[in-house]
Design a protein around this motif. Structure first.
Motif, PDB file in Angstrom:
ATOM      1  N   LEU A 332       0.909  -1.277   0.033  1.00 53.13           N
ATOM      2  CA  LEU A 332      -0.150  -0.095  -0.021  1.00 53.13           C
ATOM      3  C   LEU A 332       0.690   1.363  -0.007  1.00 53.13           C
ATOM      4  CD1 LEU A 332      -2.709  -0.882   2.524  1.00 53.13           C
ATOM      5  CD2 LEU A 332      -3.152  -0.698   0.097  1.00 53.13           C
ATOM      6  N   LYS A 333       2.168   1.252   0.382  1.00 52.06           N
ATOM      7  CA  LYS A 333       2.943   2.277   0.781  1.00 52.06           C
ATOM      8  C   LYS A 333       3.886   2.334  -0.676  1.00 52.06           C
ATOM      9  CE  LYS A 333       3.304   2.131   5.495  1.00 52.06           C
ATOM     10  NZ  LYS A 333       3.968   1.525   6.935  1.00 52.06           N
ATOM     11  N   GLY A 334       3.704   1.411  -1.375  1.00 53.03           N
ATOM     12  CA  GLY A 334       4.545   1.197  -2.647  1.00 53.03           C
ATOM     13  C   GLY A 334       6.166   0.931  -2.179  1.00 53.03           C
ATOM     14  N   ASP A 335       6.094   0.104  -1.115  1.00 48.02           N
ATOM     15  CA  ASP A 335       7.538  -0.055  -0.521  1.00 48.02           C
ATOM     16  C   ASP A 335       7.891  -1.435  -1.075  1.00 48.02           C
ATOM     17  OD1 ASP A 335       9.694  -0.228   0.765  1.00 48.02           O
ATOM     18  OD2 ASP A 335       8.921  -0.871   2.860  1.00 48.02           O
ATOM     19  N   VAL A 336       7.948  -1.760  -2.456  1.00 49.07           N
ATOM     20  CA  VAL A 336       8.555  -2.998  -2.690  1.00 49.07           C
ATOM     21  C   VAL A 336       9.200  -2.936  -4.185  1.00 49.07           C
ATOM     22  CG1 VAL A 336       6.188  -3.639  -3.663  1.00 49.07           C
ATOM     23  CG2 VAL A 336       7.876  -5.519  -3.451  1.00 49.07           C
ATOM     24  N   ARG A 337      10.105  -3.585  -4.529  1.00 48.99           N
ATOM     25  CA  ARG A 337      10.952  -3.462  -5.680  1.00 48.99           C
ATOM     26  C   ARG A 337      11.243  -4.847  -6.343  1.00 48.99           C
ATOM     27  NH1 ARG A 337      14.364   2.242  -5.994  1.00 48.99           N
ATOM     28  NH2 ARG A 337      12.937   3.605  -5.257  1.00 48.99           N
ATOM     29  N   TYR A 338      10.372  -5.231  -7.164  1.00 42.90           N
ATOM     30  CA  TYR A 338       9.072  -4.879  -7.570  1.00 42.90           C
ATOM     31  C   TYR A 338       7.737  -5.782  -7.384  1.00 42.90           C
ATOM     32  CZ  TYR A 338      11.133  -0.712  -9.295  1.00 42.90           C
ATOM     33  OH  TYR A 338      11.882   0.444  -9.280  1.00 42.90           O
TER      34      TYR A 338
END
Length: 347
Positions: A332-338
């Motif tokens: 939800l926070k965009g904290d993953v790559r990817y």
């Protein structure tokens, strides 16, 4: 029936937790797969929390599945025990409509069966996905996986990969085309990889300056910060295609102006609310807006074979099954790559 361990949501406001259930007994054309890795898609979170409505509980998400066959039904001809296989978003369709006959099972006119939260066409039970130790699937909806690639990186190809590969192939994107990819996430990073591999000149469109280094590493030749009005204005009439992967509310018109005459914006993200489009931006330059949903079984196998040949996998962070609720919050926070991928040996 086989007792199986998994992780399930019991209600929209409850975290996923350990759950024991039964997989069906093998039908004649079924294969049983021991799941090794399962990717984590944003659709999993939407469904587990009933954000799209219609979730049947308990719900076991997961449709980016890689594993090894442990048993086969009496009439299985396509696979044998021990083979590496994958299961994506679909586990059945009518197989008789015009779309199914063309290998476009994702657009089944009767209604397809999703890997989870979907009624089984034979017995009506709710399907359970890949956050589990094993799965039973009809052989026609199982894909062969090469052992030449890291399996954890292959798993997201079954959704994030095919979702971007299919439209790029449909619109025949390749050498000589200028392609922009909007949004660098699970879908966007695969769109960059594929478009660059197909020979297109790729520009990454992002609101995050910190993603420029990654975008160029993945294959983008250019990077534009969409929060900068000057950079946005400079991109007017620049692209043959824009692959729009964004699922958050945003202004389509801002990007339509970046298309050349006869250019197309391909939408693979699904914003939560309707988007307004100014007709003049389409009519004035013969621009188009299109959309695409995953891919059929033949095309998904084609994609997997292409990735094996060209050494293409997703960029992943491997997690234990018990970390799934934290992973959802990070998504939800965009904290993953990817892409998060669950190592099912941890279950």
């Amino acid at each position: 029936m086989t007792a199986t361990k998994g992780y399930a949501a019991q209600a929209a406001d409850q975290p996923l937790a350990p759950f024991t259930f039964e997989r069906r007994a093998l039908r004649p054309h079924d294969v049983q797969i021991e799941i090794m890795y399962c990717g984590v898609c944003h659709s999993d979170l939407h469904t587990a929390r009933n954000e799209w409505g219609g979730t049947v509980y308990p719900c076991i998400p997961g449709h980016e599945i890689v594993g090894r066959i442990t048993n086969v039904g009496s009439e299985v001809t396509k696979f044998k025990v021990g083979e590496l296989t994958g299961v994506g978003c679909l586990v059945d369709s009518c197989r008789e409509c015009s779309n199914c006959q063309q290998g476009l099972e994702q657009y089944c006119e009767v209604g397809n069966t999703w890997t989870y939260n979907s009624p089984d066409p034979v017995d009506g039970t709710n399907t359970y996905g890949g956050y589990s130790k094993q799965i039973v699937v009809d052989q026609d909806f199982v894909l062969l996986i090469s052992d030449r690639l890291p399996l954890e990186g292959v798993a997201p190809l079954l959704c994030a990969g095919i979702t971007t590969y299919s439209p790029l192939r449909h619109w025949k994107v390749g050498k000589g085309h200028k392609v922009a990819v909007l949004g660098l996430g699970g879908l966007g990073h695969m769109a960059v990889k594929f478009a660059a591999s197909f020979g297109a000149e790729v520009t990454m469109l992002s609101t995050s300056p910190s993603k420029e280094e990654d975008a160029r590493r993945l294959g983008a030749s250019h990077f534009a910060l969409t929060k900068d009005p000057a950079q946005v204005k400079a991109l007017t009439n620049q692209f043959d295609f824009i692959v729009n992967t964004v699922s958050a509310p945003h202004d389509y018109n801002m990007y339509l102006k970046m298309l050349k005459t006869s250019g197309t914006m391909i939408c693979v993200g699904v914003p939560p609310e309707p988007s307004k489009i100014i007709g003049g931006y389409l009519i004035g330059n013969r621009r188009s807006v299109g959309g695409s949903l995953i891919g059929g079984l033949p095309e998904t196998q084609e994609m997997l074979d292409y990735c094996a040949e060209h050494n293409i996998v997703s960029d992943v962070e491997v997690i234990d099954m018990s970390y799934i609720n934290e992973a959802y919050e990070r998504m939800l926070k965009g904290d993953v790559r990817y892409r998060f991928v669950i190592d099912m040996a941890s279950l």
